[in-house]
Design an enzyme around this catalytic site. Sequence first.
Site, PDB file in Angstrom:
ATOM      1  CB  SER A 452      35.126  96.813   4.366  1.00  0.00           C
ATOM      2  OG  SER A 452      34.282  96.268   5.350  1.00  0.00           O
ATOM      3  CB  CYS A 645      29.277  95.406   2.251  1.00  0.00           C
ATOM      4  SG  CYS A 645      30.439  96.166   3.399  1.00  0.00           S
ATOM      5  CG  ASP A 690      32.651  93.042   4.961  1.00  0.00           C
ATOM      6  OD1 ASP A 690      32.924  92.697   6.123  1.00  0.00           O
ATOM      7  OD2 ASP A 690      33.291  93.924   4.354  1.00  0.00           O
ATOM      8  CD1 TRP A 692      29.685  98.512  10.602  1.00  0.00           C
ATOM      9  CD2 TRP A 692      30.503  97.446   8.802  1.00  0.00           C
ATOM     10  NE1 TRP A 692      29.807  99.424   9.584  1.00  0.00           N
ATOM     11  CE2 TRP A 692      30.304  98.814   8.481  1.00  0.00           C
ATOM     12  CE3 TRP A 692      31.026  96.585   7.835  1.00  0.00           C
ATOM     13  CZ2 TRP A 692      30.596  99.343   7.218  1.00  0.00           C
ATOM     14  CZ3 TRP A 692      31.305  97.112   6.590  1.00  0.00           C
ATOM     15  CH2 TRP A 692      31.093  98.484   6.279  1.00  0.00           C
TER      16      TRP A 692
END
Length: 692
Positions: A452, A645, A690, A692
């Site tokens: 990111s 995030c 966002d 992961w």
Amino acid sequence: AELDTLDIVVLGVILCGTLAYLTKGKFWGVVKDPYASSFQNGSANANKAGRTRNIVEKMEESGKNCVIFYGSQTGTAEDYASRLAKEGKSRFGLETMVADLEEYDFDNLDTFPNDKVAMFVLATYGEGEPTDNAVEFYEFLTGEDVAFSEGSDPALENLNYVAFGLGNNTYEHYNSMVRNVDKALTKLGAHRIGDAGEGDDGAGTMEEDFLAWKDPMWAALASKMGLEEREAVYEPIFGIVDREGLTPESAEVYLGELNKMQLEGTNKGPFNAHNPYIAPISESRELFSAKDRNCLHLDIDVSGSNLSYQTGDHIAVWPTNPGAEVDRFLDLLELADKRNHVISVKALEPTAKVPFPTPTTYDAIVRYHLEICAPVSRQFVSTLAAFAPSEEIKAEMTRLGNDKDYFHEKTGPHYYNIARFLSAVSKGEKWTKIPFSAIIEGITKLQPRYYSISSSSIVQPKKISITAVVESQTIPGRGDPFRGVATNYLFALKQKQNGDENPTPFGQTYEITGPRNKYDGIHVPVHVRHSNFKLPSDPAKPIIMIGPGTGVAPFRGFIQERAQQAKNGVNVGRTILFFGCRKSTEDFMYQSEWEEYKEALGDKFEMVTAFSREGPKKVYVQHRLKERAKEVNELLLQKASFYVCGDAANMAREVNTVLVQLIAEGRGVTEQKAEEVVKMMRSTNQYQEDVW
Ligand code: FAD
């Protein structure tokens, strides 16, 4: 009104765009995939010249009766697609081909013959989105007025299909890609064979879900198509040709260059997932003061390219494998002596694609193109059993391949990669019988890693920042810890840039100067991926950001941007960041920068911190969020954007839960109602993730 120059330029761009759209690139003479096409140089690849976007024609021409389409972002779906292709061929004699969804049109799917089968292996990306290569397919199939060439009804009555999805249950829209495509195909009259499978990365069971799904699928397909199972015979897909006349010094030999332009030194854009930009790193440093953990800040200079980005986008880094693992791999296969031999790899059938450019060397293939450090796939273990050095090892490999529990017991705790695994099974004996084609087929292409972007494009449009934690895991009973590929490579680059001529982070070495020293002067291949993770277009809107650890990356960009806007006299809305780490003295990233932003933004900016290892009780960002429930709810009612995030598995989920609770309490509604509110926030992009 008269048109001024800008209008004309804008109109011109729109016109070109429209033309490009309407002609789908057909008349543009550009090959959509310069990366793939450049691989075929020198080989008699029928595919190259008259590349068709007509799948029915393509299958007819090449005598195929089974196509496996993939929608893939990180390479796993593509890998599964080629495994299905191989298995279909070797077990059932199907004439299979693998196809990138991006390379075909689908308006003639209604002419797909009913004695053939189409398989769809579809990953869901981010917030229920199709992967980049599946966008057009998805939009076409699920569009309001999907129209096919023949216009009959139901349109896809002749289409037999198989479907498997790759998803992550920590996301709201779990496996929505395969679910929606399956629904759309059924609605259009197509017939699904077997169940639509769903693999779950969130639970860490992707591979096992795939294996468990495919056997009943094959049984159903065999009965539907009247296929007979035969003894699986391995047939190579690629031919390896020794190029006696060439040496690594020959100009046409690829030593790790990713495409022809890189080989010839004529690099030019557009730079994208098929053509990365070899970018200089302008600055690199560490962000933690803790000795045992490392976190990197890198500034990537893209001023020499036409690459651009927007705050919130992702940058992809193309890593190289560590020297010790390359050596281990080549050594085990007894290829170490031949590592610099020049070979060409040719597809033995017209629909197969060589996943890297040739002529090249074994060393370059293993170092730059194969994911040799990744976990071992059980299916690949089954395939390799046939090439074991002895009958005893073959029996053990067969058992490992067939027995899920035994396999996990033997591999689970070790973080084996393929070479370590094979070596453990054979107790060090070399594996000399594996055809190199099986290696190319069975090991995923080395994948770029995404980060990111942690800078603002209005503040530093040509300098992209990365904030990455260096991956490292100690493994009980193993001397050397497990090390992540890309982050340790970046760590070595950082060391070199900061004065260490021959960096060996944690004993690892890398070919830092790249093929033919093309990465010298501290360069790294990158491309930019645009994302939907964006600041509100009106800077006066409030924002709430939740970003513990490296999850803070995009928010550094967001806040940098707002600080600049404030300096420029723009009215900036309330800006709250929830940040968490272990200790304020260890891993508090960008500590002094936050103070600078605070100076520019004044009371508009507030940073709420959670240090998990400072007090008697562990405090995380979600606890802080709860403490601020009232204010957060009020800001949300004022249409504040809410961003999360970082860690998908735990944090993002818990933040979601807390948000539901605080909305329920703050608005006096039931949790069920609050859940609906949160869902609505997500679908209107008020809530963005966002993770992961
Ligand atoms: P890898 O080698 O890819 O290993 C990653 C993990 O895979 C390991 O930790 C381990 O759990 C597992 N693994 C790998 N090999 C094995 C094996 N042989 N056996 C068992 N397990 C294994 N990261 C950041 O630090 N900052 C960011 O801003 C950031 N943004 C991201 C944004 C997006 C959209 C995505 C998708 C990811 C982002 N990431 C970010 C994560 C990043 O892409 C990488 O995954 C991460 O840096 C690790 O890469 P690596 O190559 O060092 O590790």
